[in-house]
Design an enzyme around this catalytic site. Structure first.
Site, PDB file in Angstrom:
ATOM      1  N   GLY A 226      48.257  34.222  48.816  1.00  0.00           N
ATOM      2  CA  GLY A 226      47.863  33.464  47.629  1.00  0.00           C
ATOM      3  C   GLY A 226      47.634  31.998  47.942  1.00  0.00           C
ATOM      4  O   GLY A 226      46.942  31.637  48.894  1.00  0.00           O
ATOM      5  N   LYS A 228      49.488  29.946  49.267  1.00  0.00           N
ATOM      6  CA  LYS A 228      50.046  29.548  50.565  1.00  0.00           C
ATOM      7  C   LYS A 228      49.077  29.824  51.711  1.00  0.00           C
ATOM      8  O   LYS A 228      49.359  29.500  52.866  1.00  0.00           O
ATOM      9  CB  LYS A 228      51.376  30.271  50.818  1.00  0.00           C
ATOM     10  CG  LYS A 228      52.500  29.816  49.901  1.00  0.00           C
ATOM     11  CD  LYS A 228      53.795  30.558  50.181  1.00  0.00           C
ATOM     12  CE  LYS A 228      53.758  31.976  49.648  1.00  0.00           C
ATOM     13  NZ  LYS A 228      55.083  32.655  49.767  1.00  0.00           N
ATOM     14  N   ASP A 250      42.428  33.797  36.537  1.00  0.00           N
ATOM     15  CA  ASP A 250      42.494  35.259  36.586  1.00  0.00           C
ATOM     16  C   ASP A 250      42.548  35.657  38.060  1.00  0.00           C
ATOM     17  O   ASP A 250      41.618  35.385  38.816  1.00  0.00           O
ATOM     18  CB  ASP A 250      41.246  35.841  35.904  1.00  0.00           C
ATOM     19  CG  ASP A 250      41.222  37.355  35.875  1.00  0.00           C
ATOM     20  OD1 ASP A 250      42.116  37.992  36.481  1.00  0.00           O
ATOM     21  OD2 ASP A 250      40.299  37.917  35.258  1.00  0.00           O
ATOM     22  N   ALA A 253      40.693  40.495  41.625  1.00  0.00           N
ATOM     23  CA  ALA A 253      39.639  40.459  42.652  1.00  0.00           C
ATOM     24  C   ALA A 253      39.799  39.330  43.665  1.00  0.00           C
ATOM     25  O   ALA A 253      38.954  39.171  44.542  1.00  0.00           O
ATOM     26  CB  ALA A 253      38.244  40.406  42.045  1.00  0.00           C
ATOM     27  N   ALA A 254      40.879  38.555  43.597  1.00  0.00           N
ATOM     28  CA  ALA A 254      41.070  37.481  44.578  1.00  0.00           C
ATOM     29  C   ALA A 254      41.179  38.053  45.984  1.00  0.00           C
ATOM     30  O   ALA A 254      40.531  37.578  46.924  1.00  0.00           O
ATOM     31  CB  ALA A 254      42.312  36.668  44.231  1.00  0.00           C
ATOM     32  N   ASP A 256      40.131  40.965  46.959  1.00  0.00           N
ATOM     33  CA  ASP A 256      38.869  41.627  47.303  1.00  0.00           C
ATOM     34  C   ASP A 256      37.833  40.618  47.783  1.00  0.00           C
ATOM     35  O   ASP A 256      37.088  40.869  48.738  1.00  0.00           O
ATOM     36  CB  ASP A 256      38.318  42.393  46.093  1.00  0.00           C
ATOM     37  CG  ASP A 256      39.234  43.526  45.674  1.00  0.00           C
ATOM     38  OD1 ASP A 256      39.937  44.069  46.540  1.00  0.00           O
ATOM     39  OD2 ASP A 256      39.242  43.856  44.481  1.00  0.00           O
ATOM     40  N   THR A 286      37.453  32.420  43.370  1.00  0.00           N
ATOM     41  CA  THR A 286      37.498  33.638  42.552  1.00  0.00           C
ATOM     42  C   THR A 286      38.550  33.539  41.453  1.00  0.00           C
ATOM     43  O   THR A 286      38.314  33.964  40.317  1.00  0.00           O
ATOM     44  CB  THR A 286      37.753  34.863  43.438  1.00  0.00           C
ATOM     45  OG1 THR A 286      36.701  34.974  44.406  1.00  0.00           O
ATOM     46  CG2 THR A 286      37.809  36.140  42.617  1.00  0.00           C
ATOM     47  N   LYS A 289      37.826  31.906  37.866  1.00  0.00           N
ATOM     48  CA  LYS A 289      36.963  32.522  36.853  1.00  0.00           C
ATOM     49  C   LYS A 289      37.573  33.843  36.394  1.00  0.00           C
ATOM     50  O   LYS A 289      38.347  34.466  37.116  1.00  0.00           O
ATOM     51  CB  LYS A 289      35.570  32.790  37.431  1.00  0.00           C
ATOM     52  CG  LYS A 289      34.818  31.544  37.886  1.00  0.00           C
ATOM     53  CD  LYS A 289      33.470  31.946  38.468  1.00  0.00           C
ATOM     54  CE  LYS A 289      32.712  30.771  39.025  1.00  0.00           C
ATOM     55  NZ  LYS A 289      31.414  31.184  39.628  1.00  0.00           N
TER      56      LYS A 289
END
Length: 314
Positions: A226, A228, A250, A253-254, A256, A286, A289
């Protein structure tokens, strides 16, 4: 005669996401009012394919949808994104996969996936696509589909010397044989812990988990963490690649988008450290949004973001 275009081959899921926005997720037996609802195209395979395509990669998608409205919409979206869809088949028996997503106002989410037609793609189907897999520059898979099918696809790629990115999500225990055929394994902290059999909560424990996975035969372990950043662990050593500070809207999909960007960068000839740093930037954009595919950035957005970050650090 079909002429296969070399590029990234993504073998993965295509889902329609049903997203409910709420201040917080309800407790057991509790009913809450939500703040919004949306249908959003997604599925880990589709997300990763679109993420790479928007960054300029040549993409072929392998998957299955149902003979229904959602399936038709997903096929059209893939087509509009410039992704080759001739190997996305349509099921006569099962509906298109769906994901029910509860999105809290702090950006955290809770997801239930009903795989539908995704789970129908099997070993026999993949064996028929040996020529497609062996023609790829790289293949990328996740774990929202039949595990035996995924094992077969990875084995085919490995036997032909094709690099494999495996994003082991949703988390599950995998065989040492399967792991030994993976070039790039991209778990988050939870997934790394499950695969390695230890709790992961810090850079140090992430490093320990990754080293266990190296011993199982994975060539490169990239633990996504994330904000980090990410931790690269391979036989050359350990590198922590910092993330980018952003306000999360949100987080769907981060991971992905990170994987799609990693694939695009590697097939563009970038070294792993540079590829992971770029993928961190794509992931950061990502989460700013809402939605899955709608949140995935285009190359120009990423380049502008990186310029701004470089100027900020001067």
């Amino acid at each position: 005669m079909v002429v296969y275009i070399l590029g990234i081959v993504v073998i993965g899921s295509l889902n329609m996401d049903m997203v409910v926005r709420t201040v917080r997720a309800p407790e057991a037996g509790e009913t809450l009012f939500g703040q919004g609802f949306a249908l959003s195209p997604g599925g880990k395979g589709a997300n990763q394919a679109v993420a790479a395509a928007r960054l300029g990669a040549e993409l072929t998608m392998v998957g299955r949808v149902g003979k229904d409205t959602f399936g038709g919409e997903l096929l059209e979206i893939m087509r509009q994104e410039g992704i080759h869809i001739e190997h996305i088949s349509v099921s006569d028996k099962l509906v298109t996969g769906v994901a029910s997503i509860v999105l809290e106002e702090n950006g955290e989410n809770r997801i239930i996936v009903v795989p539908g037609a995704n789970i129908e793609l099997n070993v026999e189907d993949i064996q028929k696509l040996t020529s497609v897999i062996s023609s790829a520059e790289l293949i990328m898979l996740q774990l929202e589909m039949d595990l035996a099918m995924s094992e077969c696809a990875i084995a085919i790629a490995h036997s032909h010397g094709i690099p494999v990115i495996l994003n082991p999500a949703p988390a599950r225990v995998l065989s040492d044989e399967m792991l030994s055929q993976v070039t790039y394994l991209t778990p988050n902290e939870t997934e790394a812990g499950i695969l390695a059999g230890i709790a992961v909560s810090s850079l140090e424990t992430a490093k320990q988990a990754a080293q266990i996975l190296l011993q199982k035969g994975v060539q490169h372990v990239i633990v996504t963490m994330g904000s980090k950043g990410a931790l690269i662990v391979n036989h050359e050593g350990v590198q922590h690649i910092p993330g980018f500070p952003v306000q999360a809207v949100d987080t769907v999909a981060a991971g992905d988008s990170f994987n799609g960007a990693l694939a695009q960068q590697l097939t563009s000839g970038k070294i792993l450290k540079e590829a992971v740093s770029f993928a961190n930037a794509v992931g950061a954009l990502t989460v700013g949004k809402a939605g899955a595919i709608p949140s995935l950035p285009w190359l120009a957005e990423v380049e502008q973001f990186l310029k701004q970050e470089a100027a900020r650090l001067e």
